[in-house]
Design an enzyme around this catalytic site. Sequence first.
Site, PDB file in Angstrom:
ATOM      1  N   GLN A 192      -2.811  39.091 -41.655  1.00  0.00           N
ATOM      2  CA  GLN A 192      -3.345  37.715 -41.596  1.00  0.00           C
ATOM      3  C   GLN A 192      -2.208  36.745 -41.885  1.00  0.00           C
ATOM      4  O   GLN A 192      -1.421  36.965 -42.802  1.00  0.00           O
ATOM      5  CB  GLN A 192      -4.422  37.601 -42.672  1.00  0.00           C
ATOM      6  CG  GLN A 192      -4.554  36.274 -43.376  1.00  0.00           C
ATOM      7  CD  GLN A 192      -5.558  35.391 -42.682  1.00  0.00           C
ATOM      8  OE1 GLN A 192      -6.503  35.899 -42.105  1.00  0.00           O
ATOM      9  NE2 GLN A 192      -5.352  34.106 -42.730  1.00  0.00           N
ATOM     10  N   THR A 193      -2.097  35.705 -41.114  1.00  0.00           N
ATOM     11  CA  THR A 193      -1.079  34.707 -41.435  1.00  0.00           C
ATOM     12  C   THR A 193      -1.481  33.337 -40.923  1.00  0.00           C
ATOM     13  O   THR A 193      -2.247  33.227 -39.960  1.00  0.00           O
ATOM     14  CB  THR A 193       0.294  35.095 -40.837  1.00  0.00           C
ATOM     15  OG1 THR A 193       1.256  34.109 -41.203  1.00  0.00           O
ATOM     16  CG2 THR A 193       0.246  35.194 -39.322  1.00  0.00           C
ATOM     17  N   ARG A 194      -0.970  32.316 -41.586  1.00  0.00           N
ATOM     18  CA  ARG A 194      -1.102  30.967 -41.055  1.00  0.00           C
ATOM     19  C   ARG A 194       0.273  30.308 -41.023  1.00  0.00           C
ATOM     20  O   ARG A 194       0.392  29.097 -40.986  1.00  0.00           O
ATOM     21  CB  ARG A 194      -2.107  30.143 -41.875  1.00  0.00           C
ATOM     22  CG  ARG A 194      -1.760  29.939 -43.321  1.00  0.00           C
ATOM     23  CD  ARG A 194      -2.797  29.038 -43.976  1.00  0.00           C
ATOM     24  NE  ARG A 194      -2.321  28.486 -45.217  1.00  0.00           N
ATOM     25  CZ  ARG A 194      -2.450  29.039 -46.415  1.00  0.00           C
ATOM     26  NH1 ARG A 194      -3.046  30.202 -46.537  1.00  0.00           N
ATOM     27  NH2 ARG A 194      -1.997  28.438 -47.496  1.00  0.00           N
ATOM     28  N   HIS A 198       8.625  35.365 -40.605  1.00  0.00           N
ATOM     29  CA  HIS A 198      10.056  35.496 -40.823  1.00  0.00           C
ATOM     30  C   HIS A 198      10.358  36.961 -41.154  1.00  0.00           C
ATOM     31  O   HIS A 198       9.479  37.814 -41.122  1.00  0.00           O
ATOM     32  CB  HIS A 198      10.498  34.547 -41.944  1.00  0.00           C
ATOM     33  CG  HIS A 198      10.301  33.098 -41.595  1.00  0.00           C
ATOM     34  ND1 HIS A 198      10.981  32.490 -40.570  1.00  0.00           N
ATOM     35  CD2 HIS A 198       9.476  32.145 -42.110  1.00  0.00           C
ATOM     36  CE1 HIS A 198      10.602  31.215 -40.476  1.00  0.00           C
ATOM     37  NE2 HIS A 198       9.678  30.981 -41.393  1.00  0.00           N
ATOM     38  N   HIS A 201       8.098  39.015 -43.722  1.00  0.00           N
ATOM     39  CA  HIS A 201       6.805  39.521 -43.252  1.00  0.00           C
ATOM     40  C   HIS A 201       6.976  40.576 -42.157  1.00  0.00           C
ATOM     41  O   HIS A 201       6.186  41.508 -42.056  1.00  0.00           O
ATOM     42  CB  HIS A 201       5.924  38.369 -42.780  1.00  0.00           C
ATOM     43  CG  HIS A 201       5.365  37.575 -43.922  1.00  0.00           C
ATOM     44  ND1 HIS A 201       5.122  36.229 -43.858  1.00  0.00           N
ATOM     45  CD2 HIS A 201       5.011  37.952 -45.172  1.00  0.00           C
ATOM     46  CE1 HIS A 201       4.640  35.810 -45.011  1.00  0.00           C
ATOM     47  NE2 HIS A 201       4.570  36.839 -45.841  1.00  0.00           N
ATOM     48  N   GLY A 286      -0.651  40.539 -49.412  1.00  0.00           N
ATOM     49  CA  GLY A 286       0.593  40.179 -50.080  1.00  0.00           C
ATOM     50  C   GLY A 286       0.314  39.517 -51.413  1.00  0.00           C
ATOM     51  O   GLY A 286      -0.823  39.510 -51.902  1.00  0.00           O
ATOM     52  N   ARG A 287       1.376  38.948 -51.975  1.00  0.00           N
ATOM     53  CA  ARG A 287       1.173  38.237 -53.239  1.00  0.00           C
ATOM     54  C   ARG A 287       0.526  36.896 -52.931  1.00  0.00           C
ATOM     55  O   ARG A 287       0.850  36.241 -51.950  1.00  0.00           O
ATOM     56  CB  ARG A 287       2.524  38.024 -53.916  1.00  0.00           C
ATOM     57  CG  ARG A 287       3.212  39.340 -54.186  1.00  0.00           C
ATOM     58  CD  ARG A 287       4.282  39.247 -55.221  1.00  0.00           C
ATOM     59  NE  ARG A 287       5.090  38.047 -55.165  1.00  0.00           N
ATOM     60  CZ  ARG A 287       6.002  37.736 -56.090  1.00  0.00           C
ATOM     61  NH1 ARG A 287       6.176  38.532 -57.114  1.00  0.00           N
ATOM     62  NH2 ARG A 287       6.713  36.655 -55.995  1.00  0.00           N
ATOM     63  N   ASP A 288      -0.414  36.494 -53.783  1.00  0.00           N
ATOM     64  CA  ASP A 288      -1.094  35.202 -53.667  1.00  0.00           C
ATOM     65  C   ASP A 288      -1.710  34.997 -52.283  1.00  0.00           C
ATOM     66  O   ASP A 288      -1.624  33.909 -51.709  1.00  0.00           O
ATOM     67  CB  ASP A 288      -0.123  34.060 -53.989  1.00  0.00           C
ATOM     68  CG  ASP A 288      -0.869  32.770 -54.336  1.00  0.00           C
ATOM     69  OD1 ASP A 288      -2.039  32.861 -54.762  1.00  0.00           O
ATOM     70  OD2 ASP A 288      -0.290  31.687 -54.174  1.00  0.00           O
ATOM     71  N   HIS A 289      -2.325  36.037 -51.759  1.00  0.00           N
ATOM     72  CA  HIS A 289      -2.972  35.949 -50.445  1.00  0.00           C
ATOM     73  C   HIS A 289      -4.042  34.853 -50.460  1.00  0.00           C
ATOM     74  O   HIS A 289      -4.872  34.798 -51.354  1.00  0.00           O
ATOM     75  CB  HIS A 289      -3.613  37.303 -50.111  1.00  0.00           C
ATOM     76  CG  HIS A 289      -4.272  37.349 -48.775  1.00  0.00           C
ATOM     77  ND1 HIS A 289      -3.699  37.959 -47.684  1.00  0.00           N
ATOM     78  CD2 HIS A 289      -5.455  36.845 -48.329  1.00  0.00           C
ATOM     79  CE1 HIS A 289      -4.499  37.833 -46.643  1.00  0.00           C
ATOM     80  NE2 HIS A 289      -5.578  37.159 -47.011  1.00  0.00           N
ATOM     81  N   ALA A 290      -4.021  34.015 -49.443  1.00  0.00           N
ATOM     82  CA  ALA A 290      -5.011  32.930 -49.281  1.00  0.00           C
ATOM     83  C   ALA A 290      -5.030  31.975 -50.465  1.00  0.00           C
ATOM     84  O   ALA A 290      -6.018  31.280 -50.690  1.00  0.00           O
ATOM     85  CB  ALA A 290      -6.415  33.487 -49.033  1.00  0.00           C
TER      86      ALA A 290
END
Lengths: 385, 124
Positions: A192-194, A198, A201, A286-290
């Site tokens: 998931q990404t917004r 880079h 990721h 990942g860390r601090d997702h969303a």
Amino acid sequence: MPISPHGGRLVARQVEGPEAAEQAAGLSGHPVIQLNEREACDLEMLGSGAFSPLEGFMDRAQYEGVIEDMHLPDGPVWPLPVTLSSKQDTDSLSPGCRAALRDPSGRIAGSMVVGEVFEADLEREARLCLGTADVAHPGVAYLRGLSGSYISGSITSFRNRSAEPFADRKLDPRETRVLFKARGLETVTAFQTRNPVHRAHEYIQKCAMEVTDGLLLHPLVGLTKDDDIPADVRMKCYDALLSNYFPASRVVLSVFPAAMRYAGPREAVFHALIRKNYGCTHFIVGRDHAGVGSYYGTYDAQLIFDRFTPGEIGIEPLRFEHSFFCRRCDGMATTKTCPHSPDNHIVLSGKKVREMLSLGEVPPIEFSRPEVASILIEWARNRRD
Amino acid sequence: MGFLIVVRGGGEEAVAAMEGDLLARGAAVEALTPARQPGMPESAIPASAAMLAKHGVIVLLSSDPSCPGVPVEVIQGESALDAEARSTFLRRLELAGRIPAASGELEPGEEELVRERLQKLGYL
């Protein structure tokens, strides 16, 4: 054997083309419920089955179960409310009546068989689901703009797929499932990404691809924050990255038409369950997702999965540390795999990258692929001009 | 652990409708109604139902049993005869993990249409 959808069955509550137009026309004279942008995104997600097992906007029992306990009354885990707020007088909405759902553009985007209208304590919802009632949090700000009254009911979504943004890059859960099967991808990791992808990721994605058959790069193109990089620019970046550095047969790029909630840990579970419906078996957390700001702990979005049994979630979370290029290792690494001090690591903050791009400076090749950087520089230049 | 489903009213037709849907999902089902078990005394039904449920069978009954400790679900006969109401009832049980889910698989024709779209978009 494909992974089962959440709740056991993929919900399908959408019609397309002439049937959708016919059904919309048939709603003439029925009450109309206005949707905001998030609700319009949710309608599409409900109709396509991405929100399985939900069949519509939540009723009070579902809402209470979800905000208090992260479970639907019937048992499945569900971490965030999917609700429809009333914006006007609801006297014409009696239980069982059929109403038209109008999206922000004025299109009749669906119908709903009304269940109930109920009052909600939105500050309580914010504290329980977002962990804060601070209006600076975008999710809280959203709730503050609602009436406090929700309308429940099962929906039918009317799709006009060819007119939707990124129409030729948007696959429904049924389609990704068929695609994975056709390509022989038995295990698939969703990412998931917004943001643009880079090197950090890319590294995580490729680590996941070493242990699963495929990757679903699933960028969110629904409602995001104003300062996020526009979805069309991000899509160009993803295309550039994938065509140059990933094996085409093992990667699927498809847009994810959901709205962000910025609910941190709860949203990580939400995103994982939805990707299960798309047929993915693994999900990168990942860390601090969303997350947003400093409302959530660094590892909260990973630790929340420990509150459920693996069977309850059904999709395997892949927990990753922050990754970077290490000069001493001469390669990508994480704090789990690299013994060197931070001054050996090439890490750039989002703010620093934006500054560099706006000045036309290319970020270090260890941070960003040049093909991606050039697209972002071009975007920054156009924006500045 | 199985459980009992009491079909109140609607007769054998309602019981058969429920049975058909449950069998289609691969559930183990037994109907203990006077018409389906002609030799069985009515007094023997509760013990038989409880035993079957203990071994994972979903038992359909046409009257309320006295089976302490055995979960019971109730559906009105008119609902059992209505496909949509029956589907809603079964969906609730499905979500509670008490019956197998309907497959939700695409029919071959539907899958072909999806493949055509995927090819058109360049995914296949």
